[in-house]
Write an enzyme that holds these catalytic residues in place. Structure first.
Site, PDB file in Angstrom:
ATOM      1  N   LYS A   1      63.276  13.242  60.091  1.00 57.28           N
ATOM      2  CA  LYS A   1      64.287  13.730  59.142  1.00 57.28           C
ATOM      3  C   LYS A   1      65.669  13.603  59.755  1.00 57.28           C
ATOM      4  O   LYS A   1      65.847  13.872  60.952  1.00 57.28           O
ATOM      5  CB  LYS A   1      64.019  15.199  58.789  1.00 57.28           C
TER       6      LYS A   1
ATOM      7  N   ASP B   1      51.433  18.269  53.533  1.00 62.96           N
ATOM      8  CA  ASP B   1      50.953  19.132  52.447  1.00 62.96           C
ATOM      9  C   ASP B   1      52.035  20.065  51.934  1.00 62.96           C
ATOM     10  O   ASP B   1      53.047  20.297  52.586  1.00 62.96           O
ATOM     11  CB  ASP B   1      49.797  20.001  52.950  1.00 62.96           C
TER      12      ASP B   1
ATOM     13  N   ASP C   1      53.138  13.698  62.323  1.00 61.83           N
ATOM     14  CA  ASP C   1      53.554  13.209  61.006  1.00 61.83           C
ATOM     15  C   ASP C   1      55.060  13.126  60.879  1.00 61.83           C
ATOM     16  O   ASP C   1      55.606  12.132  60.413  1.00 61.83           O
ATOM     17  CB  ASP C   1      52.964  14.104  59.895  1.00 61.83           C
ATOM     18  N   ILE C   2      55.764  14.204  61.324  1.00 64.39           N
ATOM     19  CA  ILE C   2      57.193  14.261  61.023  1.00 64.39           C
ATOM     20  C   ILE C   2      57.950  15.026  62.099  1.00 64.39           C
ATOM     21  O   ILE C   2      57.469  16.043  62.603  1.00 64.39           O
ATOM     22  CB  ILE C   2      57.399  14.888  59.612  1.00 64.39           C
TER      23      ILE C   2
ATOM     24  N   ASP D   1      61.089  17.201  62.549  1.00 64.97           N
ATOM     25  CA  ASP D   1      62.035  17.949  61.720  1.00 64.97           C
ATOM     26  C   ASP D   1      62.985  18.712  62.653  1.00 64.97           C
ATOM     27  O   ASP D   1      63.924  18.131  63.187  1.00 64.97           O
ATOM     28  CB  ASP D   1      61.239  18.861  60.783  1.00 64.97           C
ATOM     29  N   THR D   2      62.713  19.999  62.913  1.00 66.90           N
ATOM     30  CA  THR D   2      63.592  20.751  63.824  1.00 66.90           C
ATOM     31  C   THR D   2      63.363  20.363  65.286  1.00 66.90           C
ATOM     32  O   THR D   2      64.200  20.626  66.144  1.00 66.90           O
ATOM     33  CB  THR D   2      63.343  22.270  63.713  1.00 66.90           C
TER      34      THR D   2
HETATM   35  P1  XMP Z   1      59.320  20.732  63.451  1.00 73.20           P
HETATM   36  O1  XMP Z   1      60.332  21.572  62.720  1.00 73.20           O
HETATM   37  O2  XMP Z   1      58.499  21.523  64.401  1.00 73.20           O
HETATM   38  O3  XMP Z   1      58.388  20.264  62.263  1.00 73.20           O
HETATM   39  O4  XMP Z   1      59.937  19.464  64.043  1.00 73.20           O
HETATM   40  C1  XMP Z   1      57.256  19.561  62.492  1.00 73.20           C
HETATM   41  C2  XMP Z   1      56.138  20.053  61.632  1.00 73.20           C
HETATM   42  O5  XMP Z   1      56.594  20.794  60.480  1.00 73.20           O
HETATM   43  C3  XMP Z   1      55.928  20.359  59.312  1.00 73.20           C
HETATM   44  N1  XMP Z   1      56.935  19.769  58.388  1.00 73.20           N
HETATM   45  C4  XMP Z   1      56.681  19.349  57.148  1.00 73.20           C
HETATM   46  N2  XMP Z   1      55.536  19.330  56.439  1.00 73.20           N
HETATM   47  N3  XMP Z   1      56.666  18.321  54.618  1.00 73.20           N
HETATM   48  C5  XMP Z   1      55.543  18.814  55.175  1.00 73.20           C
HETATM   49  O6  XMP Z   1      54.504  18.766  54.532  1.00 73.20           O
HETATM   50  C6  XMP Z   1      57.869  18.313  55.260  1.00 73.20           C
HETATM   51  O7  XMP Z   1      58.873  17.863  54.716  1.00 73.20           O
HETATM   52  C7  XMP Z   1      57.861  18.862  56.598  1.00 73.20           C
HETATM   53  N4  XMP Z   1      58.839  19.013  57.527  1.00 73.20           N
HETATM   54  C8  XMP Z   1      58.217  19.574  58.612  1.00 73.20           C
HETATM   55  C9  XMP Z   1      54.922  19.335  59.783  1.00 73.20           C
HETATM   56  O8  XMP Z   1      53.692  19.993  59.960  1.00 73.20           O
HETATM   57  C10 XMP Z   1      55.428  18.857  61.110  1.00 73.20           C
HETATM   58  O9  XMP Z   1      54.396  18.465  62.001  1.00 73.20           O
END
Ligand code: XMP
Length: 186
Positions: A134, A162, A103-104, A106-107
């Site tokens: 992000k 979620d 889905d996304i 992030d880190t």
């Molecule tokens: P990382 O930090 O591992 O993040 O790249 C990936 C997973 O963290 C969750 N995630 C979010 N879930 N809203 C959400 O509902 C957000 O803004 C968000 N940012 C990170 C998500 O499960 C993703 O696969």
């Protein structure tokens, strides 16, 4: 009946129709890239549930689908740890071209560890497709080969994403207001 959108938290960042249009162009690009090459798609649950479903509907019939259940977030914050990878034992990835769908980004923690696991399972080629990326400086540097949308560093919900298990069913992506600083109890 779905609640009126004013009763939902935050505001719409990406509409349902914009998501569907983008998913179709992503699927087209992925098809063009792999051609007739046999492909295994690994969808990361639960967040990529709807993205995986909509995307793979446009991929060739011999595409394999596996779902891995992993989690790193609690509420609105990353725990810095990835749970669930030890349970991944099914599926034959040796020598396969694998596309991870999430889905996304992030880190980068999740995709970093999932990629490592697939390398250990001897996948021949590993690529990544995320719906959202992000705009943050990432802890783990990695390359997402297909990205649906780049978004600001804010917490988003909807279309599989979620907040404490709610709002996954929304057809659009909504962005929440900045979390208020926790009151100090000291
Ligand atoms: P990382 O930090 O591992 O993040 O790249 C990936 C997973 O963290 C969750 N995630 C979010 N879930 N809203 C959400 O509902 C957000 O803004 C968000 N940012 C990170 C998500 O499960 C993703 O696969």
């Amino acid at each position: 009946m779905a609640p009126p959108s004013t009763a939902l938290p935050g505001r719409t960042l990406i509409s349902a129709s914009a998501i569907q249009r983008r998913v179709r162009t992503l699927a087209h690009d992925i098809r063009t890239h792999y051609g007739d090459h046999p492909l295994t798609v690994v969808g990361l649950m639960n967040g990529s549930l709807f993205f995986l479903t909509d995307l793979t509907r446009h991929l060739p019939p011999h595409t394999r689908i596996e779902c891995w259940r992993v989690a790193s977030y609690r509420g609105r914050t990353s725990t810095g740890k990835l749970r669930g990878l030890d349970a991944v034992i099914s599926g034959d990835y040796r020598g396969r071209h694998v596309l991870i769908v999430d889905d996304i980004l992030d880190t980068g923690l999740t995709l970093h560890h999932v990629q490592r696991k697939l390398r250990a399972l001897h996948a021949a080629d590993i690529k990544i497709c995320v719906l959202l990326k992000k705009e943050v400086s990432r802890r783990h540097r990695l390359n997402a080969h297909w990205v649906g949308f780049s978004i600001p560093n804010r917490f988003v919900i909807g279309y599989g994403l979620d907040l404490n298990h709610a709002y996954r069913t929304l057809p659009m992506i909504r962005v929440l207001p900045e979390a208020r600083k926790e009151k100090s109890l000291a």
